[in-house]
Design a protein around this motif. Sequence first.
Motif, short mmCIF file in Angstrom:
data_model
loop_
_atom_site.label_atom_id
_atom_site.label_comp_id
_atom_site.label_asym_id
_atom_site.label_seq_id
_atom_site.Cartn_x
_atom_site.Cartn_y
_atom_site.Cartn_z
N GLY A 48 0.82 -1.21 0.00
CA GLY A 48 0.00 0.00 0.00
C GLY A 48 0.85 1.26 0.00
N ALA A 49 0.39 2.28 -0.71
CA ALA A 49 1.16 3.51 -0.89
C ALA A 49 1.43 4.25 0.41
CB ALA A 49 0.44 4.44 -1.87
N GLU A 50 0.57 4.06 1.40
CA GLU A 50 0.69 4.81 2.65
C GLU A 50 1.49 4.09 3.74
OE1 GLU A 50 -0.25 7.96 2.86
OE2 GLU A 50 -0.76 7.68 0.75
N ARG A 51 1.91 2.85 3.47
CA ARG A 51 2.69 2.11 4.49
C ARG A 51 4.02 2.83 4.71
NH1 ARG A 51 3.35 -3.63 6.14
NH2 ARG A 51 1.46 -4.14 4.98
N GLN A 52 4.37 3.07 5.95
CA GLN A 52 5.59 3.81 6.27
C GLN A 52 6.82 2.94 6.03
OE1 GLN A 52 5.33 6.96 7.12
NE2 GLN A 52 7.50 7.41 7.45
N ALA A 53 7.85 3.57 5.44
CA ALA A 53 9.11 2.87 5.15
C ALA A 53 10.28 3.78 5.47
CB ALA A 53 9.15 2.43 3.69
N VAL A 54 11.44 3.16 5.63
CA VAL A 54 12.67 3.90 5.88
C VAL A 54 13.76 3.33 4.99
CG1 VAL A 54 14.48 4.46 7.56
CG2 VAL A 54 12.07 4.44 8.27
#
Length: 289
Positions: A185-191
């Motif tokens: 999903g586009a809104e999943r937070q990533a680093v």
Amino acid sequence: MSTSESNGLGTLYVVATPIGNLEDISARALRVLTEVSLIAAEDTRHSTRLLQHFGIRTPLVACHEHNEREEGGRFITRLLAGEDIALISDAGTPLISDPGYHLVRQARAAQVQVVPVPGACALIAALSAAGLPSDRFVFEGFLPAKQVARCTRLETVKADSRTLIFYEAPHRLLDSVADMRDIFGAERQAVLARELSKAFETIKGLPLQEMYDWIAADSNQQRGECVILVAGYQAPDDADEVQPEAQRILELLMAELPPKRAAGLAAQITGVRKNALYQWALANKTSKG
């Protein structure tokens, strides 16, 4: 120096080396590398530069993924003869997405003591600074190079509630982030943690769509060693829909457990709210008569 002197065997030391900044090597690692009889290295050309920097003259022999199984016996023979050997990779902790597993397994099978000399590890360094939950996480190593296999792997961890950690080659970084965006999903937070401990260290947190756009707009972010961390799945507070994968897991658990217990375990596995799972379990049990 061997800790196995009592039985006449040598010791295999698994020694972590810096992932970038040479100051990160430990005093213990330097002592071990100086005192062992032999150093087994993933790439002797790379490790020669490290040893020369610290004035270490211990003999160096290759131990990489292409020769590890065949050459392991030679190392074991020397260990059994009482010699101490240090195992190092190109950077960081050996065996973590690097060679060494077969040698360590052979050594333990031969009753040779295996001693870890802890130090730098890219995945732990990235997790410590990412700002994502660190109490529970899963390390997936490198994703498959082919898109179909990569997406299949990502689908298996889509509903995992733990922080997800991946290594990725720079030339596949953009494609992998795109697949994560499409699956998680586009809104999943990533680093993105890139070039850790080096001059151009970058630790950037964004939702996956924004992460993709940021990397695509700056080719410098597609260089060097990369760690990608993705927040685990969390169902929205108002979400009552149980996705197919969660249904499958719940059905398997319901075959052996009562609905309430099955829902509780499924919630721990999938991150879906227990109440939503329990309601689905009751409806599913009723519908099956």
